[in-house]
Design an enzyme around this catalytic site. Structure first.
Site, mmCIF file in Angstrom:
data_model
loop_
_atom_site.group_PDB
_atom_site.id
_atom_site.type_symbol
_atom_site.label_atom_id
_atom_site.label_comp_id
_atom_site.label_asym_id
_atom_site.label_seq_id
_atom_site.Cartn_x
_atom_site.Cartn_y
_atom_site.Cartn_z
ATOM 1 N N GLY A 206 5.818 5.972 -4.587
ATOM 2 C CA GLY A 206 6.611 4.756 -4.437
ATOM 3 C C GLY A 206 6.843 4.486 -2.965
ATOM 4 N N HIS B 227 0.832 -1.213 0.000
ATOM 5 C CA HIS B 227 0.000 0.000 0.000
ATOM 6 C C HIS B 227 0.866 1.262 0.000
ATOM 7 C CE1 HIS B 227 -4.143 -1.750 1.295
ATOM 8 N NE2 HIS B 227 -3.546 -2.495 0.387
ATOM 9 N N ASP C 18 4.708 -19.434 -1.127
ATOM 10 C CA ASP C 18 4.962 -20.416 -2.186
ATOM 11 C C ASP C 18 3.875 -20.317 -3.259
ATOM 12 O OD1 ASP C 18 2.720 -21.387 -1.004
ATOM 13 O OD2 ASP C 18 3.577 -23.292 -0.366
#
Ligand code: HEM
Length: 808
Positions: A86, A73, A221
């Site tokens: 950014g 966020h 994963d």
């Protein structure tokens, strides 16, 4: 080696090869500690909150997932076309925004705030958090660079993708970060590989407390992809209520390229890992235009700490003290020496020897610390040193700091023995200067920022230092600065003369020549308690966890009296006070100088530091007991039942609860048990799912008698009637309490619940909701945890406790 491990380990190795060994000192030195000193001596403890990956502040919360979502966020405001936004810490200004609803961002920023300093921005700490959480949840290792600057205001609204957005909006939102469809799908799959959706914050997506994205929610994963592709997914942003409510955003994203990318991620776990590494790297390296990022930070092989010269004995000697950290990842160390050069560049004949001080470890590295203290003649002094390390395998390496040696300047020296904080809050700093350049004292003060930003900003105050007496080849200078009580944190300061400085001194670094004075700037009252040392405190678990308070007038005495019923108490981060009967096993002793924050209520006492607790033992403590109750035998600490209460008969809650009082309320019942300090239950039988637990789980003191135990959270201190049991009497009268009960016919699981007439004082969302419903005579049955009904921003541990029946 597992194949995935191998691929990522290779990436890591290649990356390390590509990066030159760091030269000390560097502006990223503090960040290097945050990244690599997880546990042990001088550890920062930063990664403890996400180690293991499944750790959470409360049940059904996963801190690593919250940190990752918060980092996302913060970074998603980045726009490669305008060069704005950014990873810039703007999240700290956006905590009240709807896009950050829930506690995830508030708690993440609060956990990061203590690590922000003049050298390390919040944005750099978020990059370090991304490293810590990915490393804890997988073998992925992102490279962290330093040098980000923090935003001074909130970023534009609307950057964070919302589950109801159309795919075209998602495309735009991710395109601003430089990601095409493939990148967008990869990013979302990598992010949603851990954690899930909370029903309390997103009832339109799931009605579960926490609906995980995949079946391995605490392993980063490719299960999110394999389950999606094999149609077995339970991802709440793909299946379930989100579909009808048009909030199935993961489905819209994953199918944006007809499932091509998500299929490739499902087919190859190594690809998934390398894709996530590179996309998280993109996320943390997306910074406002003009930001100068450092090289990736790698652990030093040898790193000095707290180097300090001190002028002694009328100016004839210089005492040189400090710690040397040696990386021991590949080889054990047997001896460390400092080979030093005098001020005139002559190699000293005798090296400085060191003594072993302690161990530390990161995710991939281990370290040993060695400390030294030596007195040098002033006329020859020291200008630099190399570190000679003898390894246990009989090899030897000399570390010369990339050919520059480790520099030591003796032109301007902070003089600890003459410097002090007096009781009125005055900081007096004395420096010794060799070349008559008048120095300045520069003080860094942490100042609270405007709401909602919980991260203090750093303000710099510079004061000229006045000349004092000459001491041999040096002249002493001094400056005094008074601190207003509103200054939230004790200062870090330095003395600067021309181009040289002795900087980054903590308030009590000045006392570091002696360990006893270093932990106690003046007469810390020694009453009925004794100082144990400076200890590590991770946020979860706490070093002392039984009780805590915080106050602006915190002193050692105040904390001692707050914790008078406990064996230990400790002070932390200048205004926090913790009590407990046992120190958590993760809390290890640290350097005394780490506890260098002054107490908010006394400038003559130390109150710990970030993740450091000044620990005291209560000398008058006598351990609480499970009291003997006539006719009963204490059975031990028992768990609550799985789906029902362990004791279903009757339940009471009272602010003056004690074991004796509970026995009285239960009036001869076969079993009675006290729980959570002020609850009491009785029944003729004990439910089979209630089973013995470690005694340490029943360590809560009774609200009405703190020398006895009253169970714990979901734990009963259980008593069994050893005489002829009688059935309990229903609905005894309790003075000042409102009484009611439910008809057994309507509610077979019913139980009487008591609330004090003045119950509104005990504000928790449970009681707030209760209050609203009291307007009419109302009966409500909750078999599920009440939390679902709580406004999410007001979540309270109390709400997490399941309330089987409330009757009014
Ligand atoms: C289309 C884009 C996205 C949408 C609409 C979206 C939406 C959501 C929603 C609604 C939640 C549930 C939050 C909660 O209830 O606690 C969530 C959780 C999460 N999101 Fe995303 N997200 C998106 C992209 C991403 C990306 C790119 C990342 C990458 C870092 C990410 C990381 C996470 C994580 C780690 C969680 C779990 C949080 C937890 O368990 O506490 N999300 N997301």
């Amino acid at each position: 080696m597992h194949t995935r491990t191998f691929i990522i380990a290779s990436l890591w190795a290649q990356w390390q090869l590509a990066v030159a060994a760091p030269t000390w000192p560097a502006p990223t030195d503090e960040l290097e500690d945050i990244l690599f000193l997880n546990t042990g001596y001088r550890s920062t403890g930063f990664a403890t909150a996400v180690t293991p990956c499944s750790k959470g502040l409360q049940p059904r919360r996963v801190t690593s997932a919250e940190w990752l979502r918060t980092a996302f966020h913060d970074s998603i405001s980045g726009n490669i076309y305008t060069g704005q936004g950014g990873l810039d810490g703007s999240i700290a200004w956006e905590l009240d925004g709807l896009e950050n609803e829930g506690n995830f961002a508030d708690d993440s920023v609060a956990a990061w705030a203590p690590f922000v300093s003049d050298l390390t921005s919040l944005a750099d700490v978020i990059a370090a958090a991304t490293y810590a959480l990915t490393r804890s949840c997988s073998n992925i290792s992102v490279a962290v660079r330093g040098g980000r600057l923090d935003a001074t205001e909130a970023g534009p609204q609307g950057a964070v993708p919302q589950p109801q957005n159309a795919i075209g909006i998602f495309r735009n939102q991710f395109a601003r970060m430089g990601l095409d469809d493939k990148g967008m799908i990869q990013f979302v799959a990598c992010g949603h590989s851990i954690g899930g959706v909370h029903g309390a914050d997103h009832p339109e997506i799931t009605n579960q407390d926490l609906a995980n994205f995949d079946t391995t929610p605490t392993i980063l994963d490719n299960q999110i992809a394999t389950e999606y592709v094999s149609d077995t997914t339970l991802d709440p942003l793909v299946v379930g209520p989100s579909v009808n409510n048009k909030r199935n955003s993961d489905f819209r994203v994953f199918s944006a390229d007809r499932n091509a990318t998500i299929k490739s991620l499902a087919a190859d776990p190594q690809l998934f890992a390398s894709v996530c590494q590179s996309i998280f790297q993109t996320m943390i390296d997306l910074v406002p235009a003009g930001t100068q990022l450092s090289d990736p930070i790698t652990p030093y092989d040898v790193k000095p700490y707290a180097l300090q010269l001190t002028l002694l004995d009328g100016g004839s000697r210089l005492r040189f003290t400090g710690d040397i950290r040696v990386r021991t990842t590949q080889r054990d160390v047997s001896q460390v020496q400092l080979v030093y050069t005098t001020r005139d560049g002559v190699l000293a004949e005798t090296p400085i020897s060191t003594v072993y001080k302690g161990l530390a470890a990161g995710f991939d590295d281990s370290f040993s610390f060695y400390s030294f203290s030596i007195d040098l003649p002033v006329n020859t002094s020291i200008s630099s040193f190399k570190v000679s390390v003898a390894y246990a395998d009989a090899t030897q390496t000399t570390f010369d700091n990339n050919g520059l040696s480790f520099p030591v300047q003796d032109t301007v020296i902070y003089q600890a023995p003459q410097s002090c904080f007096d009781s009125s809050g005055k900081l007096t700093v004395v420096a010794a200067v060799r070349d008559e350049t008048a120095p300045n004292l520069q003080v860094l003060i942490k100042v609270p920022q405007a709401s909602p930003n919980p991260v203090p900003s750093i303000s710099t105050t510079t004061v000229p230092m006045a000349a004092q007496s000459a001491v041999g080849a040096y002249r002493l200078y001094s400056a005094t600065l008074a601190f207003s009580p509103s200054v939230a944190n004790p200062p870090v300061f330095g003395v600067f003369a021309g181009s040289v400085a002795d900087a980054r001194k903590g308030v009590n670094t000045g006392f570091s020549t002696s360990t006893t004075t270093s932990v106690s700037p003046s007469s810390t009252p020694t009453k009925d308690y004794s100082f144990q040392g400076c200890y590590y405190d991770s946020l979860n678990p706490r070093a002392l966890s039984a009780h805590s308070t915080a106050a602006d007038n915190m002193t050692v005495d105040l904390c001692a009296s707050t914790c008078s019923q406990y064996h230990y108490f400790g002070l932390e981060y200048e205004r926090e006070c913790y009590c407990g009967n046992a120190l958590d096993a993760t809390s290890t002793q640290q350097s005394g100088t780490d506890c260098n924050m002054l107490c908010s209520g006394s400038s003559t006492q130390f109150c710990g530091g970030p993740h450091r607790i000044s620990l005291y033992a209560n000398d008058r403590y006598s351990a609480p007991v499970n009291p003997a109750i006539p006719g009963y035998e204490y059975q031990g600490c028992y768990s609550e039942g799985n789906t029902t209460r362990a004791l279903l008969g009757h339940g009471f809650s009272a602010a003056n609860m004690s074991v004796e009082y509970c026995a009285q309320l239960c009036r001869g019942a076969t079993y009675f048990g006290v729980e959570y300090g002020e609850e009491c239950y009785c029944d003729t039988t004990l439910q089979a799912s209630s089973v013995p637990q470690p005694e340490a789980d029943c360590a809560m003191l009774c609200a009405g008698n703190t020398s006895t135990y009253c169970g714990g959270p979901s734990r009963l201190s259980l008593y069994l009637n050893t005489t002829a049991p009688r059935l309990p009497v229903v609905n005894p009268t309790i003075a000042n309490y409102t009484k009611s009960c439910l008809s057994e016919r309507l509610y077979p699981e019913s139980r009487v619940v008591w609330f004090g007439a003045d119950w509104s004082v005990e504000i928790s969302c449970m009681f707030v909701m209760f209050c609203r419903e009291m307007q009419s005579i109302y009966v409500r049955v909750h078999t599920a945890p009440f939390r679902e009904s709580c406004p999410s921003r007001k979540r309270d541990p109390l709400c997490m406790r399941s309330l089987t029946v409330i009757a009014i």
